[in-house]
Design a protein around this motif. Structure first.
Motif, mmCIF file in Angstrom:
data_model
loop_
_atom_site.group_PDB
_atom_site.id
_atom_site.type_symbol
_atom_site.label_atom_id
_atom_site.label_comp_id
_atom_site.label_asym_id
_atom_site.label_seq_id
_atom_site.Cartn_x
_atom_site.Cartn_y
_atom_site.Cartn_z
ATOM 1 N N UNK A 1 101.154 112.814 33.756
ATOM 2 C CA UNK A 1 102.295 112.233 34.464
ATOM 3 C C UNK A 1 103.624 112.858 34.051
ATOM 4 N N UNK A 2 103.613 113.612 32.947
ATOM 5 C CA UNK A 2 104.846 114.197 32.418
ATOM 6 C C UNK A 2 105.819 113.101 32.008
ATOM 7 N N UNK A 3 105.261 111.964 31.608
ATOM 8 C CA UNK A 3 106.063 110.821 31.141
ATOM 9 C C UNK A 3 105.190 109.998 30.210
ATOM 10 N N UNK A 4 105.724 109.631 29.050
ATOM 11 C CA UNK A 4 104.922 108.921 28.063
ATOM 12 C C UNK A 4 104.521 107.529 28.531
ATOM 13 N N UNK A 5 105.403 106.862 29.296
ATOM 14 C CA UNK A 5 105.092 105.542 29.854
ATOM 15 C C UNK A 5 105.410 105.576 31.335
ATOM 16 N N UNK B 1 101.580 115.375 27.901
ATOM 17 C CA UNK B 1 100.750 116.119 26.962
ATOM 18 C C UNK B 1 101.233 117.546 26.719
ATOM 19 N N UNK B 2 102.490 117.783 27.078
ATOM 20 C CA UNK B 2 103.203 118.942 26.544
ATOM 21 C C UNK B 2 103.882 118.558 25.237
ATOM 22 N N UNK B 3 104.034 117.246 25.021
ATOM 23 C CA UNK B 3 104.713 116.725 23.832
ATOM 24 C C UNK B 3 103.765 115.915 22.963
ATOM 25 N N UNK B 4 103.042 115.009 23.574
ATOM 26 C CA UNK B 4 102.103 114.151 22.839
ATOM 27 C C UNK B 4 100.856 114.954 22.476
ATOM 28 N N UNK B 5 100.553 114.981 21.202
ATOM 29 C CA UNK B 5 99.481 115.846 20.729
ATOM 30 C C UNK B 5 98.091 115.228 20.815
ATOM 31 N N UNK B 6 98.026 113.911 20.968
ATOM 32 C CA UNK B 6 96.738 113.234 20.974
ATOM 33 C C UNK B 6 96.651 112.253 22.125
ATOM 34 N N UNK B 7 95.570 112.325 22.880
ATOM 35 C CA UNK B 7 95.319 111.356 23.938
ATOM 36 C C UNK B 7 94.561 110.173 23.359
ATOM 37 N N UNK C 1 113.015 102.347 35.266
ATOM 38 C CA UNK C 1 112.016 102.533 34.199
ATOM 39 C C UNK C 1 111.768 104.013 33.953
ATOM 40 N N UNK C 2 111.580 104.756 35.032
ATOM 41 C CA UNK C 2 111.240 106.182 34.905
ATOM 42 C C UNK C 2 112.325 106.947 34.157
ATOM 43 N N UNK C 3 113.587 106.571 34.398
ATOM 44 C CA UNK C 3 114.691 107.279 33.765
ATOM 45 C C UNK C 3 115.043 106.732 32.384
ATOM 46 N N UNK C 4 114.298 105.713 31.950
ATOM 47 C CA UNK C 4 114.497 105.198 30.600
ATOM 48 C C UNK C 4 115.591 104.160 30.453
ATOM 49 N N UNK C 5 116.119 103.654 31.564
ATOM 50 C CA UNK C 5 117.159 102.622 31.485
ATOM 51 C C UNK C 5 116.565 101.241 31.229
ATOM 52 N N UNK C 6 115.280 101.074 31.514
ATOM 53 C CA UNK C 6 114.621 99.783 31.324
ATOM 54 C C UNK C 6 113.132 99.988 31.147
#
Length: 265
Positions: free
Chosen positions: A28-32, A91-97, A176-181
C-alpha cells in the motif's frame, strides 16, 4: 481461510476479465491504510473504486476488493489478465511483515493458483516501472505458496461503505492517509473528524483541497474547476462562504469554517 466482503460502492459497472494468467503483488506504500481508505483514494483518482481484487491488512484479515473475475486497476499494462493483491504496509521502509499478514498472503495466493489454474506470480514492478511492493517485501515466500485450501467469504454488514467523492467518508479517509488523524471512516462527522481536518489556505494543494472545492461548488460558492489547487478563485469562494455563515472572511479554512462545512455548527 476467511475473506471479508466489505460493503464498497463502485462508481460504475466493472468489466469481466477474459483471461487470468498471473497474480500481481503490491504494497500500500503506507504503514496504516485500510481497505476503506484505499477504496476512497481510488475513487478520488476517478476510478470505479478500489483497483485491487484483494487487500490484506497487517492483522491477517483478507478483504475482497473488486470481484476477482473482473478487470483490475492496479498494474498499468497488466490489468487485463491479472489478479491484484495489495498488502497494507510500506515495505520499502518496514523490514518485516507481520506473520499473520504473511500467512494470509500465502493462503490467498495458493487458493487463487488453484482456482484459476495458474502458477505465475509477479511483483508490481515486473509489470510497471515502480519500486512496489518494496525491497523488504517477502515476495519469494508468498509467491511460492502451493495451490491448496478452502475459503469462506463473509459479508461485513457493520461497516459503513465509503461513498462517492465529496462524502464525509472520503474526507475522513484522506485525513487519515495524510497523517492528520487516525479516525474511523464511518461517513459521520463529529468532533474527531473536525479535529483531523487541517488548516488550509491559498497555496495548498491535494485531495483535501479537492474535497473542499467540490463541497463549496455543491453549496453554490463557485471554486471553478476541481483541480486540488487552492488558488484565487477558491479563496474567493471560501471568503464568500465564510461571510454567508457569519465567520471572519479571511479565506483560511480553519476549525470554525470546517465546523460549518461538516454541519457541526
Amino acid at each position: 481461510m476467511n475473506i471479508q466482503k466489505p460493503s464498497l460502492q463502485f462508481r460504475n459497472s466493472l468489466s469481466v476479465r477474459k483471461s487470468t494468467r498471473c497474480i500481481v503483488l503490491h504494497h500500500a506504500d503506507a504503514e496504516k491504510f485500510s481497505v476503506y481508505q484505499c477504496h476512497a483514494c481510488h475513487l478520488n483518482n476517478g476510478w470505479a473504486g478500489i483497483g485491487y481484487h484483494y487487500y490484506i491488512t497487517k492483522d491477517g484479515t483478507i478483504w475482497e476488493g473488486r470481484p476477482d473475475n473482473t478487470v483490475g486497476a492496479h498494474a498499468s499494462g497488466g490489468n487485463s489478465d491479472s489478479i491484484g493483491i495489495c498488502f497494507e504496509g510500506d515495505y520499502d521502509v518496514e523490514r518485516t511483515m507481520p506473520d499473520a499478514q504473511k500467512k494470509a498472503g500465502k493462503e490467498l495466493v495458493a487458493h487463487l493458483k488453484a482456482k484459476y489454474g495458474i502458477s505465475t506470480v509477479k511483483k508490481h514492478k515486473d509489470v510497471t516501472p515502480t519500486t512496489c511492493p518494496g525491497s523488504f517485501f517477502p515476495f519469494d515466500e508468498i509467491a511460492g505458496a502451493k495451490a491448496n485450501g478452502v475459503i469462506h467469504v463473509t459479508a461485513v454488514s457493520d461497516k459503513v461503505p465509503v461513498q462517492a467523492p465529496g462524502s464525509i467518508a472520503e474526507l475522513q479517509a484522506e485525513c487519515n492517509r495524510q497523517g492528520f488523524s487516525a479516525q474511523k471512516v464511518d461517513n459521520i462527522a463529529g468532533p474527531i473528524t473536525l479535529a483531523g481536518c487541517p488548516m488550509i489556505k491559498k497555496g495548498a494543494s491535494g485531495n483535501i483541497t479537492r474535497w473542499l472545492q467540490r463541497k463549496l461548488n455543491s453549496l453554490g460558492f463557485d471554486c471553478g474547476n476541481v483541480d486540488g489547487d487552492f488558488g484565487v478563485k477558491t479563496k474567493a469562494a471560501v471568503m464568500a462562504y465564510q461571510k454567508a455563515k457569519g465567520l471572519v472572511a479571511d479565506g483560511i479554512v480553519g476549525p470554525k469554517t470546517w465546523s460549518k462545512l461538516l454541519g457541526l455548527s
